[in-house]
Design a protein around this motif. Structure first.
Motif, PDB file in Angstrom:
ATOM      1  N   ILE A 169       0.816  -1.225   0.000  1.00  0.00           N
ATOM      2  CA  ILE A 169       0.000   0.000   0.000  1.00  0.00           C
ATOM      3  C   ILE A 169       0.847   1.273   0.000  1.00  0.00           C
ATOM      4  N   SER A 170       2.168   1.159  -0.113  1.00  0.00           N
ATOM      5  CA  SER A 170       3.074   2.308  -0.292  1.00  0.00           C
ATOM      6  C   SER A 170       3.138   3.267   0.889  1.00  0.00           C
ATOM      7  N   GLU A 171       2.813   2.803   2.089  1.00  0.00           N
ATOM      8  CA  GLU A 171       3.006   3.619   3.286  1.00  0.00           C
ATOM      9  C   GLU A 171       3.106   2.725   4.516  1.00  0.00           C
ATOM     10  N   LYS A 172       3.881   3.211   5.493  1.00  0.00           N
ATOM     11  CA  LYS A 172       4.055   2.458   6.729  1.00  0.00           C
ATOM     12  C   LYS A 172       2.792   2.575   7.581  1.00  0.00           C
ATOM     13  N   ILE A 173       2.380   1.443   8.157  1.00  0.00           N
ATOM     14  CA  ILE A 173       1.157   1.412   8.951  1.00  0.00           C
ATOM     15  C   ILE A 173       1.519   1.234  10.432  1.00  0.00           C
ATOM     16  N   ASN A 174       1.026   2.158  11.258  1.00  0.00           N
ATOM     17  CA  ASN A 174       1.290   2.093  12.693  1.00  0.00           C
ATOM     18  C   ASN A 174       0.140   1.446  13.460  1.00  0.00           C
TER      19      ASN A 174
ATOM     20  N   THR B   9      -0.842   7.318  16.432  1.00  0.00           N
ATOM     21  CA  THR B   9      -0.231   6.538  17.514  1.00  0.00           C
ATOM     22  C   THR B   9      -1.179   5.496  18.113  1.00  0.00           C
ATOM     23  N   GLU B  10      -2.486   5.643  17.906  1.00  0.00           N
ATOM     24  CA  GLU B  10      -3.452   4.651  18.385  1.00  0.00           C
ATOM     25  C   GLU B  10      -4.790   4.878  17.691  1.00  0.00           C
ATOM     26  N   CYS B  11      -5.544   3.799  17.484  1.00  0.00           N
ATOM     27  CA  CYS B  11      -6.916   3.861  16.973  1.00  0.00           C
ATOM     28  C   CYS B  11      -7.737   2.796  17.694  1.00  0.00           C
TER      29      CYS B  11
ATOM     30  N   SER C 292      -5.351   8.945  18.050  1.00  0.00           N
ATOM     31  CA  SER C 292      -4.425   9.880  18.704  1.00  0.00           C
ATOM     32  C   SER C 292      -3.242  10.144  17.793  1.00  0.00           C
ATOM     33  N   SER C 293      -2.548  11.258  18.074  1.00  0.00           N
ATOM     34  CA  SER C 293      -1.519  11.743  17.167  1.00  0.00           C
ATOM     35  C   SER C 293      -0.223  12.065  17.899  1.00  0.00           C
ATOM     36  N   SER C 294       0.865  11.997  17.153  1.00  0.00           N
ATOM     37  CA  SER C 294       2.167  12.379  17.693  1.00  0.00           C
ATOM     38  C   SER C 294       2.272  13.886  17.901  1.00  0.00           C
TER      39      SER C 294
ATOM     40  N   SER D  75      -0.596   6.989  23.664  1.00  0.00           N
ATOM     41  CA  SER D  75      -1.635   5.957  23.617  1.00  0.00           C
ATOM     42  C   SER D  75      -2.892   6.444  24.317  1.00  0.00           C
ATOM     43  N   PHE D  76      -3.942   5.651  24.244  1.00  0.00           N
ATOM     44  CA  PHE D  76      -5.161   5.926  25.004  1.00  0.00           C
ATOM     45  C   PHE D  76      -5.898   4.609  25.196  1.00  0.00           C
TER      46      PHE D  76
END
Length: 352
Positions: free
Chosen positions: A10-15, A71-73, A84-86, A127-128
């Motif tokens: 998919i051409s992108e890193k998945i966190n 950073t989390e879903c 959440s976001s960096s 995280s959350f």
């Protein structure tokens, strides 16, 4: 039936990767959150399996531009999820289907730059955790924020909850959370208490090893497994948290995520930055013996004897890049990684 693996570049890193809940059937939709892009995103995907199940190609339904790394879903319901976001922000997002059937995502609430250091610089939200409509976020600033999906106002803030970066959090009860920090300290917080002090505190191990992820047992939430930066799993019975019940040497590198199967709760799944995806399950012969003795017995808190009763299976060949996230849906596992691909493993043997 052996499991099969479907990989999609998919051409992108998945966190982060999460199934979209479907209360009535197997889910065919999921979300991914990217990282390390100039412009990151959260995407909603779908796939339709063919009759022979030979080729499964997920396709993007819609995308939401995201500021910072995801950073989390976690989903609150089939249509609402939190991310959440960096950059220190937390978002409540909604999957919306209009009258023409077009699907989109938008933010209902944005808690902008929620986490900040004392000097005013942005702190990543690391995280959350969620419990019904309650959300607890943690960050590198060492702060804890209690939010609710019902309103924009912050319910409560515990400033300086920790002197170093908080890395992992889970709800133990509706009013109780467990946090883990950079130095391996674990703290239990009673959210009903007016004091900004933990009700209990203990160490992950004798060394100051970073807690990277936490997971609770689906039916016995006092039983918690912690993953750390050295690849080990530590099992705790929080009814007596002076010492861990068990320490399992596991992955070659940092444990990225842990997840118990919600129905078959003796089975655990883990992934690591060494590119490993593992399925932990009870030996079938030992399971029969346990069932005869005590149907409520939890193997994970039986001490050292667990090591002779566990079987660990590799669900896919080891990758050369970190696997950052996994999620379960019945006998299917999704994982996202730094190799810019997502993998679906079907027919995982959870029914033995």
């Amino acid at each position: 039936m052996t499991h099969n693996i479907h990989g999609t570049f998919i051409s992108e890193k998945i966190n982060k990767i999460r199934w979209k809940p479907n209360p009535f059937d197997d889910s065919n939709s999921f979300i991914t959150g990217s990282w390390d892009n100039d412009k990151n995103n959260i995407k909603l995907w779908n796939f339709q399996a063919g009759s022979d199940d030979a080729d499964i190609y997920p396709y993007t339904i819609c995308s939401y531009p995201f500021e910072g790394d995801v950073t989390e879903c976690q989903f609150l319901s089939s249509d609402n999820f939190v991310a959440s976001s960096s950059n220190g922000s937390v978002y409540l997002l909604k999957v919306h289907v209009d009258e023409r059937g077009c699907i989109s995502m938008y933010d209902e609430i944005m808690w902008d730059k929620l986490h900040k250091f004392k000097n005013g610089d942005i702190s990543p939200c690391t995280s959350f955790a969620v419990y019904d409509n309650d959300i607890v976020s943690i960050g590198e600033d060492g702060c804890i924020h209690l939010l609710t999906a019902l309103k924009r106002n912050i319910v409560r803030t515990i400033d300086e909850a920790d002197s170093c970066s908080l890395k992992a959090v889970i709800f133990l009860k509706y009013n109780e959370i467990l946090t883990g920090n950079l130095r391996g300290q674990m703290k239990i917080w009673d959210l009903r208490s007016k004091e900004n002090l933990p009700s209990s505190m203990f160490m992950l191990s004798g060394d100051q090893v970073t807690v990277t992820c936490l997971a609770y047992h689906p039916t016995q939430r006092h039983m918690v497994v912690a993953g750390d930066e050295e690849g080990s799993l530590t099992v705790w019975d929080l009814r007596q948290n002076t010492y861990p019940v068990n320490l399992l040497s596991a992955h070659a590198e940092c444990v990225s995520e842990l997840q118990f199967h919600p129905v078959y709760s003796d089975q655990l799944f883990s992934c690591s930055s060494a590119g490993e995806l593992w399925h932990w399950t009870v030996n079938k012969q030992n399971k029969l013996l346990l069932d005869e003795d005590n149907v409520d017995q939890n193997l994970w808190i039986m001490g050292d004897s667990i090591k002779n009763k566990l079987e660990v299976y590799t669900l896919m060949p080891t990758l050369h890049k970190p696997i950052n996230s996994l999620d379960l849906n019945r006998n299917r596992v999704l994982c996202g990684c730094d190799s810019e691909a997502i993998y679906l493993i079907n027919n995982v043997n959870i029914y033995n």
